[in-house]
Design a protein around this motif. Structure first.
Motif, short mmCIF file in Angstrom:
data_model
loop_
_atom_site.label_atom_id
_atom_site.label_comp_id
_atom_site.label_asym_id
_atom_site.label_seq_id
_atom_site.Cartn_x
_atom_site.Cartn_y
_atom_site.Cartn_z
N THR A 1 0.81 -1.22 0.00
CA THR A 1 0.00 0.00 0.00
C THR A 1 0.84 1.27 0.00
N ALA A 2 2.10 1.17 0.39
CA ALA A 2 2.97 2.35 0.49
C ALA A 2 3.65 2.64 -0.84
N SER A 3 4.05 3.88 -1.04
CA SER A 3 4.79 4.22 -2.25
C SER A 3 6.19 3.61 -2.17
N PRO A 4 6.74 3.19 -3.30
CA PRO A 4 8.09 2.64 -3.27
C PRO A 4 9.11 3.58 -2.62
N ASP A 5 9.02 4.87 -2.91
CA ASP A 5 9.98 5.81 -2.33
C ASP A 5 9.93 5.81 -0.81
N SER A 6 8.73 5.74 -0.25
CA SER A 6 8.61 5.72 1.21
C SER A 6 9.18 4.43 1.79
N VAL A 7 9.00 3.33 1.08
CA VAL A 7 9.57 2.06 1.53
C VAL A 7 11.09 2.13 1.52
#
Length: 225
Positions: free
Chosen positions: A181-187
């Motif tokens: 559910t999270a954006s790749p950048d945030s991961v």
């Protein structure tokens, strides 16, 4: 092919580029691992290193320049699968050792066959989240390379670097394995934060698009005390 072959300077002459393609010097001439192209120039056989089949090749292809591998490096490779990228790491470290850890038994059987063609590769059936399960194979390593697509990828890297006193680490973070559910950048930012909290330095971080969607390679160093 080979007319414009030149070594990438930061790899100490062990990765070569020719017309936009990367190559390693084969440590076992005449042996293909995954159908890669081979060619010989001036008595040396080169193996094409496909960035769509290897995240480490993808990292170099997108401009990564942090290269912790030496000719005699001992490398702990987590998530070795059938041995595609580990076989190239074995080419990069012909005087070293590549400890190849794989959990899935079907892939491990293929890995054993790959290791039979590379004398400096050792197959290990093990769980990357439990480094104590394979600690008997090496007291220490120089590099931990982690390509395990599951949650807590940064922690798995750091746990193994701690266990084997590694100076460098590389982790291919798959965003969708951490949080769909999270954006790749945030991961990727969260993975970097987790690494920093463990006392390691992040010395490079690069997206692997277009070769690997929603992946980033993070390169880690243990600070010199």
């Amino acid at each position: 092919m080979g007319d414009t072959m030149e070594a990438l300077g930061f790899t100490d002459g062990r990765v070569f580029a020719d017309r936009g393609r990367l190559y390693t010097i084969s440590s076992c001439p005449g042996k293909r691992i995954y159908g890669e192209r081979l060619f010989t120039k001036e008595g040396t056989e080169y193996r094409e290193w496909d960035p769509r089949r290897s995240k480490l090749s993808a990292y170099l292809t997108v401009g990564g320049k942090r290269f912790p591998f030496a000719k005699d490096s001992k490398v702990l490779y987590l998530g070795a699968s059938s041995g595609t990228t580990p076989s190239h790491v074995a080419d990069l470290c012909p005087e070293g050792k590549v400890y190849c850890v794989e959990f899935a038994q079907r892939m491990f059987r293929e890995l054993v066959g790959t290791c039979e063609t590379r004398p400096n590769m050792m197959p290990i059936l093990g769980d990357a989240t439990k480094p104590e399960g394979y600690s008997m194979f090496a007291d220490s390593v120089d590099v931990v390379y982690q390509d395990v697509a599951q949650k807590h990828q940064a922690a798995i890297l750091c746990d193994n670097m701690d266990a084997f006193n590694a100076r460098f680490g590389m982790v291919a973070v798959k965003a969708r394995s951490e949080d769909v559910t999270a954006s790749p950048d945030s991961v990727f930012r969260e993975a970097e934060r987790a690494i920093l909290e463990r006392g390691y330095r992040v010395i490079d971080s690069r997206h692997l698009d277009p070769y690997e969607k929603d992946h980033a390679m993070i390169v880690v160093e243990r600070p010199i005390q």
